[in-house]
Design a protein around this motif. Structure first.
Motif, mmCIF file in Angstrom:
data_model
loop_
_atom_site.group_PDB
_atom_site.id
_atom_site.type_symbol
_atom_site.label_atom_id
_atom_site.label_comp_id
_atom_site.label_asym_id
_atom_site.label_seq_id
_atom_site.Cartn_x
_atom_site.Cartn_y
_atom_site.Cartn_z
ATOM 1 N N LEU B 28 0.836 -1.212 0.000
ATOM 2 C CA LEU B 28 0.000 0.000 0.000
ATOM 3 C C LEU B 28 0.858 1.244 0.000
ATOM 4 C CD1 LEU B 28 -3.027 -0.430 2.382
ATOM 5 C CD2 LEU B 28 -3.042 0.294 0.017
ATOM 6 N N LEU B 112 -10.080 9.305 -2.786
ATOM 7 C CA LEU B 112 -9.141 9.358 -3.907
ATOM 8 C C LEU B 112 -9.633 8.506 -5.067
ATOM 9 C CD1 LEU B 112 -5.647 9.050 -2.219
ATOM 10 C CD2 LEU B 112 -6.701 11.077 -3.169
ATOM 11 N N ARG B 113 -10.302 7.420 -4.734
ATOM 12 C CA ARG B 113 -10.652 6.452 -5.780
ATOM 13 C C ARG B 113 -11.695 5.510 -5.218
ATOM 14 N NH1 ARG B 113 -8.341 1.457 -7.459
ATOM 15 N NH2 ARG B 113 -6.947 1.380 -5.709
ATOM 16 N N ILE B 114 -12.713 5.210 -6.015
ATOM 17 C CA ILE B 114 -13.662 4.176 -5.623
ATOM 18 C C ILE B 114 -13.487 3.019 -6.574
ATOM 19 C CG2 ILE B 114 -16.067 3.613 -5.162
ATOM 20 C CD1 ILE B 114 -16.683 6.480 -4.900
ATOM 21 N N SER B 115 -13.296 1.840 -6.044
ATOM 22 C CA SER B 115 -13.141 0.662 -6.882
ATOM 23 C C SER B 115 -14.373 -0.214 -6.715
ATOM 24 C CB SER B 115 -11.880 -0.096 -6.479
ATOM 25 O OG SER B 115 -11.781 -1.270 -7.232
ATOM 26 N N PHE B 122 -14.379 -1.153 -2.648
ATOM 27 C CA PHE B 122 -13.719 -0.381 -1.598
ATOM 28 C C PHE B 122 -13.408 1.011 -2.104
ATOM 29 C CE2 PHE B 122 -10.277 -2.339 -3.927
ATOM 30 C CZ PHE B 122 -9.355 -1.324 -4.046
ATOM 31 N N GLN B 158 -7.583 2.274 2.953
ATOM 32 C CA GLN B 158 -8.605 1.612 2.156
ATOM 33 C C GLN B 158 -9.791 1.285 3.042
ATOM 34 O OE1 GLN B 158 -7.484 -1.889 0.041
ATOM 35 N NE2 GLN B 158 -6.187 -0.804 -1.420
ATOM 36 N N ARG B 160 -13.365 -0.798 3.013
ATOM 37 C CA ARG B 160 -14.301 -1.698 2.339
ATOM 38 C C ARG B 160 -15.689 -1.099 2.461
ATOM 39 N NH1 ARG B 160 -12.466 -6.856 0.005
ATOM 40 N NH2 ARG B 160 -10.272 -6.381 0.140
#
Lengths: 162, 263
Positions: B28, B112-115, B122, B158, B160
């Motif tokens: 990470l 920053l980012r959604i996956s 997450f 991160q 979830r």
């Protein structure tokens, strides 16, 4: 080959993999994320095809582990998938070096399809995203020529004579 | 061959033990700059749209927000009164063990980012260990619970989402007080487990955190029941629910930093 090809510059190796990770980490809207192939694997494939001095298995495992962190999968899953695909690619790489880019792209599409197949037992499928999931290898096919051109240019690989 | 064996060994270690979490932390940290760079285009776009707004509309916005703030503060004062009253009543009833925990610190984090992939749901937040973020801290937005911090690096973390198949949240039905557990189905949906067929459940029921387990503070909205159907030859309902929080449209979220252990 009578003499060994020159070693690839470390900075271009690192830069290409970092670029691949950034592309996959881009915050894309919704299901578009699913269409993007693992660029790290395509870059790995380029290196395997163009640098015959190494097998690139170490790179495959490291990049795989980074992709596991990036996508939140079980640690080692992508490392496993990438090394299996790289093994197949290494059987083919001498032939892939001399074929047309289109044919290279086609082989890589098949490998990306294998990537999805190996990933399948570990993901939750859904009718809404299945189409995106399975069309990812095709996006890989479209992206491969551009990636190949970019990496050729970065590493001063001469254009094929044919 | 060695690479394959190593990767499979890694998977086994990660699945059955906690040993791999250190490796994950290192990875990470390596990914931090990558995620920062990847988030640049979006933050640049946001900065541009902020700069492009004219003064008039900003003035109007400030006025509207001030008015809204006033309203919310008035409501909050009523809430405080009710909370005090509630505590006193609970003390009278000698239900001391169920005093609502009130020491909560919130940290605002930027997404920053959604996956949202079939692999996992997450989001990556821009607050990490240096901001005293640790795993198992709940994440929420203005509407309800979003998820749980699972991995922390120095500058990012991160979380979830509650729709991730690996995350379960203990909840209760707000209307009936029935307890249950949600489980993520992926793709923005949830399932509610352990609701017996002889209980009263309707579509539209709100699920709030029950506080059992001590990770999520009690009383926060989680999801709304979407459909209820009886399982064949089962003793439980099959219930699907949708999160009340805005999973996809959040730019800023809240990390619940410090929940006083309930005494």
């Amino acid at each position: 080959m009578s003499s060994r090809a020159p070693e690839p510059a470390l900075w271009s190796l690192l830069l290409s993999y970092a670029l691949a990770l950034v592309i996959n980490a881009l915050p894309l809207a919704g299901n578009l994320q699913l269409l993007l192939p693992p660029m790290g694997f395509l870059v790995l494939a380029w290196w395997a095809i163009n640098d015959l001095n190494h097998t690139h298995f170490v790179a495959a495992v490291i990049i795989g582990l980074l992709y596991d962190t990036l996508t939140g999968t079980l640690l080692g899953l992508h490392a496993m998938i990438f090394s299996v695909l790289l093994f197949l690619l290494l059987r083919l790489r001498l032939r892939l070096r001399v074929v047309r880019p289109l044919q290279q792209g086609f082989t890589l599409t098949l490998l990306l399809f294998g990537h999805q197949l190996l990933l399948l037992p570990f993901v939750s499928t859904d009718a809404a995203t299945n189409a995106y999931f399975w069309s990812m290898p095709l996006t890989g096919f479209v992206l491969w020529p551009f990636l190949r051109l970019l990496l050729n240019w970065l590493n001063h690989v001469p254009a094929p004579r044919s | 061959m060695a690479a394959f064996v190593f990767a499979v060994l890694m998977m086994v270690l990660d699945h059955y033990t906690q040993l791999a979490s250190h490796v994950r932390g290192v990875l990470l940290n390596v990914l931090q700059p990558v995620e920062m760079v990847a988030a640049l285009p979006r933050s640049l776009y946001n900065a541009y749209t902020d700069a492009a707004q004219n003064e008039e509309s900003l003035r109007r916005q400030v006025k509207a927000l001030t008015a809204r703030n006033l309203l919310l503060q008035a409501q909050l004062q009523r809430m405080r009164e009710l909370e005090d009253e509630n505590r006193q009543l609970r003390l009278l009833l000698d239900a001391g063990s169920q005093l609502p925990s009130d020491r909560i610190e919130l940290t605002i984090a930027t997404v920053l980012r959604i996956s949202l992939r079939p692999e996992a749901d997450f989001m990556v937040l821009n607050k990490g260990a240096l901001d005293h973020i640790a795993p198992m801290m709940p994440v929420m937005d203005a509407n309800g619970v979003l998820g749980l911090i699972t991995e922390v690096s120095e500058l990012t973390s991160q979380a979830r989402l509650l729709t991730d198949p690996e995350l379960s949240i203990p909840v209760r039905f707000e209307r009936t007080g029935m307890r249950a557990v949600t489980r993520g189905l992926g793709h923005g949906r949830l399932e509610v487990d352990f609701v017996r067929l002889d209980t009263d459940v309707k579509p539209g029921d709100l699920l709030v955190t029950s506080g059992i387990g001590g990770i999520f503070p009690p009383g926060y909205p989680v999801a709304r029941v979407q459909s209820v159907s009886a399982q064949k030859d089962g003793t439980f309902y099959r219930i699907t629910a949708v999160p009340v929080s805005r999973l996809y449209n959040n730019h800023e979220v809240l990390i619940v930093r410090h929940v006083q252990p309930r005494t």
